[in-house]
Design a protein around this motif. Structure first.
Motif, PDB file in Angstrom:
ATOM      1  N   ASN A  58       0.606  -1.169   0.064  1.00  0.00           N
ATOM      2  CA  ASN A  58      -0.040  -0.014   0.156  1.00  0.00           C
ATOM      3  C   ASN A  58       0.879   1.297   0.039  1.00  0.00           C
ATOM      4  OD1 ASN A  58      -2.578  -1.276  -0.156  1.00  0.00           O
ATOM      5  ND2 ASN A  58      -2.497  -1.754   2.096  1.00  0.00           N
ATOM      6  N   GLU A  59       2.254   0.888  -0.149  1.00  0.00           N
ATOM      7  CA  GLU A  59       3.085   2.425  -0.320  1.00  0.00           C
ATOM      8  C   GLU A  59       3.251   2.573  -1.712  1.00  0.00           C
ATOM      9  OE1 GLU A  59       7.455   3.896   0.829  1.00  0.00           O
ATOM     10  OE2 GLU A  59       6.239   2.593   2.426  1.00  0.00           O
ATOM     11  N   LYS A  60       3.066   3.678  -2.241  1.00  0.00           N
ATOM     12  CA  LYS A  60       3.373   4.008  -3.729  1.00  0.00           C
ATOM     13  C   LYS A  60       4.497   4.883  -3.974  1.00  0.00           C
ATOM     14  CE  LYS A  60      -1.554   3.923  -4.699  1.00  0.00           C
ATOM     15  NZ  LYS A  60      -2.669   4.260  -5.464  1.00  0.00           N
ATOM     16  N   ASN A  61       5.218   4.428  -5.013  1.00  0.00           N
ATOM     17  CA  ASN A  61       6.677   4.897  -5.260  1.00  0.00           C
ATOM     18  C   ASN A  61       6.784   5.292  -6.857  1.00  0.00           C
ATOM     19  OD1 ASN A  61       8.226   4.817  -2.707  1.00  0.00           O
ATOM     20  ND2 ASN A  61       7.558   2.372  -3.222  1.00  0.00           N
ATOM     21  N   LYS A  62       7.500   6.650  -7.156  1.00  0.00           N
ATOM     22  CA  LYS A  62       7.490   6.981  -8.419  1.00  0.00           C
ATOM     23  C   LYS A  62       9.027   6.164  -8.823  1.00  0.00           C
ATOM     24  CE  LYS A  62       5.593  11.409  -8.332  1.00  0.00           C
ATOM     25  NZ  LYS A  62       6.079  13.014  -8.417  1.00  0.00           N
ATOM     26  N   ILE A  63       8.857   5.646 -10.005  1.00  0.00           N
ATOM     27  CA  ILE A  63      10.258   4.878 -10.254  1.00  0.00           C
ATOM     28  C   ILE A  63      10.591   5.121 -11.934  1.00  0.00           C
ATOM     29  CG2 ILE A  63       9.902   2.789  -8.785  1.00  0.00           C
ATOM     30  CD1 ILE A  63       8.357   1.591 -11.596  1.00  0.00           C
ATOM     31  N   LYS A  64      11.714   4.899 -12.129  1.00  0.00           N
ATOM     32  CA  LYS A  64      12.358   4.825 -13.542  1.00  0.00           C
ATOM     33  C   LYS A  64      12.415   3.569 -13.688  1.00  0.00           C
ATOM     34  CE  LYS A  64      12.733   9.188 -14.409  1.00  0.00           C
ATOM     35  NZ  LYS A  64      12.131   9.797 -15.412  1.00  0.00           N
ATOM     36  N   ILE A  65      11.955   3.073 -15.018  1.00  0.00           N
ATOM     37  CA  ILE A  65      12.220   1.442 -15.252  1.00  0.00           C
ATOM     38  C   ILE A  65      12.526   1.325 -16.559  1.00  0.00           C
ATOM     39  CG2 ILE A  65       9.681   1.517 -15.957  1.00  0.00           C
ATOM     40  CD1 ILE A  65       9.417  -1.310 -14.673  1.00  0.00           C
ATOM     41  N   ARG A  66      13.125   0.437 -16.976  1.00  0.00           N
ATOM     42  CA  ARG A  66      13.597  -0.117 -18.344  1.00  0.00           C
ATOM     43  C   ARG A  66      13.713  -1.778 -18.562  1.00  0.00           C
ATOM     44  NH1 ARG A  66      18.645  -1.413 -20.092  1.00  0.00           N
ATOM     45  NH2 ARG A  66      20.317  -1.234 -18.563  1.00  0.00           N
ATOM     46  N   LEU A  67      13.850  -1.967 -19.986  1.00  0.00           N
ATOM     47  CA  LEU A  67      13.934  -3.380 -20.091  1.00  0.00           C
ATOM     48  C   LEU A  67      15.100  -3.815 -19.587  1.00  0.00           C
ATOM     49  CD1 LEU A  67      11.866  -5.368 -21.229  1.00  0.00           C
ATOM     50  CD2 LEU A  67      12.807  -4.902 -23.616  1.00  0.00           C
ATOM     51  N   LEU A  93      14.223   3.396  -7.777  1.00  0.00           N
ATOM     52  CA  LEU A  93      13.183   4.267  -6.999  1.00  0.00           C
ATOM     53  C   LEU A  93      13.476   5.945  -6.978  1.00  0.00           C
ATOM     54  CD1 LEU A  93      12.490   1.267  -6.092  1.00  0.00           C
ATOM     55  CD2 LEU A  93      11.616   2.334  -4.063  1.00  0.00           C
ATOM     56  N   SER A  94      12.568   6.670  -7.208  1.00  0.00           N
ATOM     57  CA  SER A  94      12.861   8.261  -6.959  1.00  0.00           C
ATOM     58  C   SER A  94      12.647   8.601  -5.376  1.00  0.00           C
ATOM     59  CB  SER A  94      11.627   8.856  -7.969  1.00  0.00           C
ATOM     60  OG  SER A  94      11.829   8.200  -9.160  1.00  0.00           O
ATOM     61  N   ASP A  95      13.171   9.816  -5.292  1.00  0.00           N
ATOM     62  CA  ASP A  95      13.015  10.434  -4.024  1.00  0.00           C
ATOM     63  C   ASP A  95      13.814   9.754  -2.950  1.00  0.00           C
ATOM     64  OD1 ASP A  95      11.249  12.530  -5.540  1.00  0.00           O
ATOM     65  OD2 ASP A  95       9.636  10.945  -4.935  1.00  0.00           O
ATOM     66  N   GLY A  96      14.773   9.025  -3.019  1.00  0.00           N
ATOM     67  CA  GLY A  96      15.442   8.498  -2.280  1.00  0.00           C
ATOM     68  C   GLY A  96      14.900   7.329  -1.451  1.00  0.00           C
ATOM     69  N   LYS A  97      13.889   6.979  -1.788  1.00  0.00           N
ATOM     70  CA  LYS A  97      12.850   5.935  -1.168  1.00  0.00           C
ATOM     71  C   LYS A  97      13.550   4.460  -1.661  1.00  0.00           C
ATOM     72  CE  LYS A  97       8.697   8.128  -0.995  1.00  0.00           C
ATOM     73  NZ  LYS A  97       6.947   7.987  -0.920  1.00  0.00           N
ATOM     74  N   LYS A  98      13.484   3.520  -0.551  1.00  0.00           N
ATOM     75  CA  LYS A  98      13.913   2.395  -0.700  1.00  0.00           C
ATOM     76  C   LYS A  98      12.850   1.021  -0.700  1.00  0.00           C
ATOM     77  CE  LYS A  98      18.385   3.342   1.352  1.00  0.00           C
ATOM     78  NZ  LYS A  98      19.522   2.726   2.216  1.00  0.00           N
ATOM     79  N   THR A 153      17.637   0.977  -3.620  1.00  0.00           N
ATOM     80  CA  THR A 153      17.208   1.934  -4.539  1.00  0.00           C
ATOM     81  C   THR A 153      17.092   1.557  -5.721  1.00  0.00           C
ATOM     82  OG1 THR A 153      19.380   2.875  -4.495  1.00  0.00           O
ATOM     83  CG2 THR A 153      18.099   3.815  -2.747  1.00  0.00           C
ATOM     84  N   ARG A 154      17.976   0.634  -5.973  1.00  0.00           N
ATOM     85  CA  ARG A 154      17.947  -0.068  -7.420  1.00  0.00           C
ATOM     86  C   ARG A 154      18.004  -1.490  -7.419  1.00  0.00           C
ATOM     87  NH1 ARG A 154      21.593   3.666 -11.202  1.00  0.00           N
ATOM     88  NH2 ARG A 154      21.038   1.740 -12.697  1.00  0.00           N
TER      89      ARG A 154
END
Length: 187
Positions: free
Chosen positions: A102-111, A131-136, A141-142
């Motif tokens: 139930n925690e939403k995170n902005k991400i960057k994603i690629r194949l 993961l963006s904004d320093g979240k884990k 984070t990656r």
């Protein structure tokens, strides 16, 4: 009568050879050997997915990628399929959202993946995620997500556990259920 018997025998040999030749041509033209093999693999994969998703208690990750960004991932996959390999520069990072517990995170994603085993399946692909904004997530984070097939199902997990038990360097492998844009991808 002896000549007739030889003629019939010779004709049956020629007919048999002709039938085998024609069947060989059809097998090559319509790929009649590979199609049943692929069908059996798909059926066994579906059975494995159904059983494993019922038996294995795994946490669920939900990833949502806007259509325009998902088209970029599809384009990278097509490039990989055409070239048989996928270079890092062929796959670009796109924005998305990841939900876990139930925690939403902005991400960057690629194949992810140079070789086709990571993205040749019709929908089970490997991804790299930041993961963006320093979240884990899982204290990272990656990280990467990939189908169990690319890590030889439980074999690599078992090998990493053995390495960890011996105090050697090992990857952390965690099995999770993945939903991508509303489609359940399995473990």
């Amino acid at each position: 009568s002896i000549k007739t018997g030889r003629l019939i025998k010779f004709s049956s040999y020629i007919f048999t050879i002709l039938i085998i030749f024609i069947l060989g041509l059809w097998t090559e033209k319509y790929d009649l050997i590979e199609k049943p093999k692929v069908l059996i693999q798909e059926i066994s994969q579906k059975i494995y997915e159904k059983i494993s998703s019922e038996i294995i208690e795994a946490e669920k990750i939900t990833i949502d990628i806007k259509f325009e960004n998902f088209k970029k991932i599809l384009k990278a996959r097509e490039t990989g399929l055409q070239n048989i390999r996928l270079r890092d520069e062929d796959s670009e990072w796109v924005s998305g959202k990841l939900e876990f517990n139930n925690e939403k995170n902005k991400i960057k994603i690629r194949l992810k993946g140079t070789h086709a085993d990571h993205w040749e399946h019709s929908y089970k692909w490997s991804f790299k995620i930041k993961l963006s904004d320093g979240k884990k997530l899982f204290n990272l984070t990656r990280f990467s997500i990939q189908p169990p097939k690319t890590i030889l199902f439980l074999y690599e997990w078992l090998f990493m556990k053995a390495l960890e038990e011996e105090g050697l360097i090992s990857h952390r492998i965690k099995f999770v259920k993945v939903v991508l844009n509303g489609t359940y991808l399995g473990i």
